[in-house]
Write a protein that holds these residues in place. Structure first.
Motif, PDB file in Angstrom:
ATOM      1  N   GLU A 287      31.406  41.116  34.191  1.00  0.00           N
ATOM      2  CA  GLU A 287      32.798  41.595  34.353  1.00  0.00           C
ATOM      3  C   GLU A 287      33.084  42.601  33.255  1.00  0.00           C
ATOM      4  O   GLU A 287      33.008  42.267  32.071  1.00  0.00           O
ATOM      5  CB  GLU A 287      33.733  40.384  34.293  1.00  0.00           C
ATOM      6  N   ASP A 288      33.387  43.853  33.636  1.00  0.00           N
ATOM      7  CA  ASP A 288      33.580  44.888  32.611  1.00  0.00           C
ATOM      8  C   ASP A 288      34.957  44.849  31.960  1.00  0.00           C
ATOM      9  O   ASP A 288      35.160  45.434  30.901  1.00  0.00           O
ATOM     10  CB  ASP A 288      33.297  46.284  33.185  1.00  0.00           C
ATOM     11  N   GLU A 289      35.924  44.164  32.592  1.00  0.00           N
ATOM     12  CA  GLU A 289      37.224  44.037  31.925  1.00  0.00           C
ATOM     13  C   GLU A 289      37.072  42.903  30.903  1.00  0.00           C
ATOM     14  O   GLU A 289      36.954  41.728  31.261  1.00  0.00           O
ATOM     15  CB  GLU A 289      38.317  43.690  32.926  1.00  0.00           C
TER      16      GLU A 289
ATOM     17  N   ASP B 276      31.624  41.005  39.207  1.00  0.00           N
ATOM     18  CA  ASP B 276      32.680  41.954  39.515  1.00  0.00           C
ATOM     19  C   ASP B 276      32.038  43.047  40.370  1.00  0.00           C
ATOM     20  O   ASP B 276      30.910  43.457  40.114  1.00  0.00           O
ATOM     21  CB  ASP B 276      33.200  42.535  38.191  1.00  0.00           C
TER      22      ASP B 276
ATOM     23  N   MET C 248      33.270  46.273  40.971  1.00  0.00           N
ATOM     24  CA  MET C 248      33.376  47.592  40.357  1.00  0.00           C
ATOM     25  C   MET C 248      32.978  47.552  38.888  1.00  0.00           C
ATOM     26  O   MET C 248      33.728  47.100  38.036  1.00  0.00           O
ATOM     27  CB  MET C 248      34.820  48.129  40.483  1.00  0.00           C
TER      28      MET C 248
ATOM     29  N   LYS D 124      41.165  40.020  43.143  1.00  0.00           N
ATOM     30  CA  LYS D 124      41.982  39.995  41.931  1.00  0.00           C
ATOM     31  C   LYS D 124      43.396  40.469  42.253  1.00  0.00           C
ATOM     32  O   LYS D 124      43.548  41.339  43.099  1.00  0.00           O
ATOM     33  CB  LYS D 124      41.392  40.948  40.882  1.00  0.00           C
TER      34      LYS D 124
HETATM   35 CA    CA Z   1      35.599  46.097  37.122  1.00  0.00          CA
END
Ligand code: CA
Length: 228
Positions: free
Chosen positions: A7-9, A51, A53, A101
């Protein structure tokens, strides 16, 4: 049970890791797709949370590689998009479930548990035992001779691994890969310390010692030979 979150966030990832760790899972977290791809392909996990994206290697690409190499590990997708096309694409690529989300943590946890139950097959065991030691897997409780033994989440995970592979000598490296997350420092004696603590709770007050040290190799749980 060990999970990987890609998850990049950063905040979302940390939040998920914390929640799932508190729920008793061992959690690896990475914020980029490249590392996620590498970990998913090389490490052992019971479930992946991806995730869709990601700035480099996206979730779909990771899933595609997994399925192409024959890995059947359950995958739960997190997607910010609520488009039917995306959901269909994910499911066609072999995702097991997806969550749009923003979601509520309780729902994610319920889905994770459902996927893990499903992947374990219809005859999922509810308990494991060796001699008079019993593990209640649903409630994460251990007991010996009917007496409850209080364990931390980590101790329970360690004991569960040993009991699942009763009679098998488990090297420290295998124990580390399944019970600790990727930040584990293999130069330390963390595993020996954890085993000592576990022994203190499981074996010290009982005549029959179940946890065995196999010198130079690792640890094993088994009913000791009467002859030795
Ligand atoms: Ca993302």
């Amino acid at each position: 049970m060990k999970l990987l979150i890609v998850e990049d966030e950063v905040k979302t990832g940390e939040y998920l890791k914390q929640g799932l760790s508190e729920a008793g899972f061992i959690v690896d977290l990475t914020h980029n797709g490249l590392d996620g791809h590498h970990l998913a392909m090389t490490e052992y996990y019971d479930l992946l949370i991806l995730d869709v994206m990601l700035p480099d290697v996206d979730g779909w690409r990771i899933l595609k590689s997994l399925r192409e190499s024959g890995k059947a590990v359950p995958v739960l997708f997190l997607t910010a998009r609520d488009s039917v096309d995306d959901r269909v694409k994910g499911l066609e690529l072999g995702a097991d479930d997806y969550l749009v989300k923003p979601f509520v943590f309780a729902e994610l946890l319920a889905r994770v548990r459902t996927l893990l139950r499903r992947s374990a097959g219809p005859a999922t065991e509810l308990s494991l035992s060796v001699a008079d030691l019993e593990l209640d897997l649903a409630r994460h409780r251990a007991s010996r001779d009917g007496k409850r033994i209080h364990l931390t989440a980590k101790e329970f995970a360690l004991l569960e691994l040993l009991v699942r592979r009763q009679g098998e000598v488990l090297p420290r490296s295998l124990i580390a890969s399944q019970v600790w997350d990727m930040n584990f420092d293999s130069d330390t004696n963390v595993i020996d310390v954890a085993i000592r603590r576990l022994r203190g709770k499981i074996d010290d007050n009982f005549t029959l010692k179940l946890i065995q040290t196999v010198r130079g190799m690792g640890y094993m749980i088994d009913i000791p030979d009467e002859s030795t």
